[in-house]
Enzyme design. Structure first.
Site, short mmCIF file in Angstrom:
data_model
loop_
_atom_site.label_atom_id
_atom_site.label_comp_id
_atom_site.label_asym_id
_atom_site.label_seq_id
_atom_site.Cartn_x
_atom_site.Cartn_y
_atom_site.Cartn_z
N CYS A 125 0.74 -1.22 0.06
CA CYS A 125 -0.02 0.03 -0.02
C CYS A 125 1.01 1.19 0.14
O CYS A 125 1.77 1.40 0.99
CB CYS A 125 -0.98 0.03 1.28
SG CYS A 125 -1.80 1.49 1.46
N CYS A 163 -10.80 17.77 10.82
CA CYS A 163 -10.40 17.00 9.82
C CYS A 163 -11.71 16.82 9.12
O CYS A 163 -11.68 15.84 8.23
CB CYS A 163 -9.80 15.62 10.22
SG CYS A 163 -11.33 14.86 11.56
#
Ligand code: SAH
Length: 458
Positions: free
Chosen positions: A166, A415
Site C-alpha cells: 500500500c 479533519c
C-alpha cells in the site's frame, strides 16, 4: 420547473464534457442542464459516460472512455487503486488534488459558515505525497486455505487478495503485515470468517514511529486465545528487531469496529515512542496519533502560531488525545488543561508530560462536551482554547461553554471542513470572528483535508 431527468435515462451512453469537480473527486458534466456526477472524470475532459443512476435533479454516471484527456490526469501508481476504496484520487495530479481541496474549504466557508470574506489559504501539501502513513489496520481473510491480508474492495467486505503493498503506507508497515501473515500462515492460525462469525485472526494493526523507527504490532482476534502465540512472537521479534511492542486485542463481537475492549501485552512495552519536533511521545495501541508525521508538524506549527500563547496564558486543549498539541502549548503557557474520552490516551498524555519534564499540564478523562461546562462552572477562564474534534465536529454544549468562557482566541483544528464550517457559524454568532483558515494536506491521494482556523473576540 422542468423535470430534467426525463431527458436522461438509466443506461444511456452519452458523450459529455466535464465542467467541474466535486469535493469527493467526481467529475461533473451536464446534459441539457441536468448534472451527472462521474467518478474519475476530470474537468475539461471529453468522455463517454454510461448513466447508472437517475435522480430528480442529478444523476450518476460511469466513465467508459476518456476521449480528450486532461493534462492533470495521471496513471495511478497503485495496482489496486480502482478496486480499493482507501484512496480516491490517485488519478489526479497532486496539484489538482490540492486545488480541489482548497475549493472545498472555500465552498463550505461560503455556503455553510456564511463567511464570504474569510481568507482561506492555499492547501499546504507534501513534497512527496506517498508512503506517508505511519499506521495501518488491515483485515485478514483466507483464500484457498491460505491467509490473505488486504483492504476491502470498494463498498464491500471482500478482501482484495493480490495486494502486497500500500504505497501510502510506511514501507516498514507493509513488511510487518507480510511477516505476520506468512508466519501465522505457517503456524496454521485461521482467519476470522465474518459471514460465519468463526475463526481467529481478524485484523493486524501496525504503527511505526517516524523518527524512532519503533514498531508496534497489534494482533486482533475474535477468540480469547491466540494459538501459537509464543512461536508467533518469537519469530517476529527474532527477525525484526525494530518491533518494540506486540499487543493482542480481543474483539469477540460481530462488528465493523476493529478493536475490542480487552488488550493484552505479548511482548516488549505497551507503547512505542515517536517524536514530533522536540517532544517525545509514548503511544499505546488504542490512542489516537496523527497518521502523517511529516504534515503533523506543519499542522501543529500552524495551530501554535495561531494560538499566540504567552507565559501568563491559561489554555484548554479539548479532544487532546495523547497530549500532542497540549505539550507544545505547555512549553509556552502558564498552564494547559486537556480533556479526552479514551482513558488509555489520557494515561499516555500524563506519561508524555513527565517524559518531557513538563509540569504545567492537567489531563482529564471525559466527554469534552461535559467537562468543558464543568470547568466553566468551576470558574476556569482560559485565555486560549484549542479544539481538535473527530469528524462529527464539536457538540453544541461544548461550543456554548467556549462562548461562555470568552477566551481571547479559539484555534479550531478539524479533519472535516463541513462540520468545521457549521461550528464556526455557531461561534461567530456567539461573538467570535474567523480570522483565517489554513488547510493542510494530511491525507494525499484521498479526498480528506485537515484545516486549522483562527478565531478571536473583537
Ligand atoms: N489533538 C490530538 C487528537 C485529535 S483526534 C492529536 O492531534 O493527536 C480527536 C480525539 O478526540 C481522539 O483522541 C478521540 O479519542 C477524542 N474524542 C472523541 N470524542 C470525544 C469526546 N466527546 N470528548 C473528548 N474527546 C473525544
Amino acid at each position: 420547473m422542468a423535470k430534467f431527468s426525463a431527458l436522461v435515462k438509466k443506461n444511456d451512453i452519452i458523450t459529455m464534457k466535464f465542467e467541474d469537480l466535486t469535493h469527493d473527486g467526481n467529475g461533473v458534466a451536464k446534459q441539457d442542464g441536468y448534472p451527472i456526477f462521474v467518478p474519475y472524470g476530470l474537468p475539461g475532459e471529453l468522455a463517454r459516460v454510461k448513466v447508472v443512476k437517475v435522480n430528480k435533479n442529478y444523476g450518476f454516471g460511469k466513465l467508459l472512455e476518456v476521449l480528450e484527456k486532461s493534462p492533470e490526469r495521471v496513471t495511478p501508481p497503485c495496482d489496486v487503486f480502482y478496486r480499493c476504496g482507501g484512496c480516491q484520487i490517485q488519478h489526479m495530479s497532486y496539484d489538482l488534488q490540492l486545488k480541489m481541496k482548497h475549493e472545498q474549504v472555500k465552498n463550505v466557508m461560503r455556503k455553510i459558515a456564511k463567511l464570504d470574506e474569510v481568507p482561506v489559504h492555499p492547501v499546504r501539501g507534501m513534497e512527496d505525497p506517498w508512503r506517508y502513513r505511519n499506521k495501518v489496520a488491515i483485515p485478514v481473510g483466507e483464500k484457498d486455505g491460505e491467509l490473505i491480508t488486504g483492504f476491502y474492495r470498494m463498498r464491500s467486505h471482500d478482501i482484495i487478495p493480490d495486494m502486497d503493498a500500500c504505497i501510502v503506507q510506511d514501507e516498514v508497515n507493509d513488511r510487518m503485515i507480510e511477516a505476520v501473515r506468512s508466519i501465522a500462515n505457517r503456524l496454521g492460525i485461521r482467519a476470522y470468517d465474518e459471514k460465519k462469525d468463526r475463526g481467529v485472526l481478524r485484523h493486524v494493526m501496525v504503527r511505526t514511529g517516524h523518527t524512532t523507527g519503533e514498531t508496534m504490532i497489534v494482533i486482533i482476534t475474535r477468540t480469547e486465545k491466540l494459538p501459537h502465540q509464543a512461536e508467533l512472537v518469537r519469530q517476529l521479534t527474532e527477525t525484526y528487531p525494530q518491533i518494540k511492542s506486540i499487543m493482542h486485542n480481543i474483539n469477540p463481537k460481530r462488528t465493523n469496529v476493529i478493536m475490542g475492549r480487552k488488550t493484552k501485552l505479548l511482548y516488549g512495552a505497551a507503547y512505542i515512542y515517536d517524536s514530533i519536533g522536540d517532544i517525545l511521545f509514548a503511544i499505546s495501541a488504542k490512542s489516537f496519533y496523527q497518521v502523517n508525521p511529516i504534515q503533523t508538524e506543519v499542522l501543529y506549527s500552524q495551530a501554535l502560531e495561531y494560538a499566540q500563547i504567552d507565559k501568563n496564558d491559561i489554555v484548554i486543549d479539548a479532544y487532546c488525545g495523547i497530549g500532542t498539541i497540549s505539550l507544545f502549548l505547555a512549553q509556552r503557557a502558564k498552564k494547559v488543561y486537556g480533556v479526552e474520552i479514551v482513558p488509555d490516551a489520557v494515561e499516555d498524555a500524563k506519561q508524555n508530560a513527565k517524559l518531557n519534564g513538563i509540569t504545567n499540564t492537567e489531563f482529564v478523562v471525559g466527554e469534552a462536551e461535559k467537562v468543558m461546562p464543568w470547568w466553566k462552572a468551576q470558574g476556569l477562564n482560559p485565555d486560549v482554547i484549542v479544539v481538535d474534534p473527530p469528524r462529527k465536529g464539536c457538540d453544541e454544549a461544548l461550543l456554548n461553554a467556549m462562548i461562555g468562557m470568552q477566551p481571547k482566541r479559539i484555534v479550531y483544528v478539524s479533519c472535516n471542513p463541513s462540520t468545521l464550517a457549521r461550528d464556526l457559524r455557531i461561534l461567530e454568532d456567539g461573538g467570535y470572528t474567523t480570522k483565517e483558515v489554513q488547510p493542510v494536506d494530511m491525507f494525499p491521494q484521498s479526498v480528506h483535508v485537515e484545516c486549522v482556523a483562527l478565531m478571536s473576540r473583537e
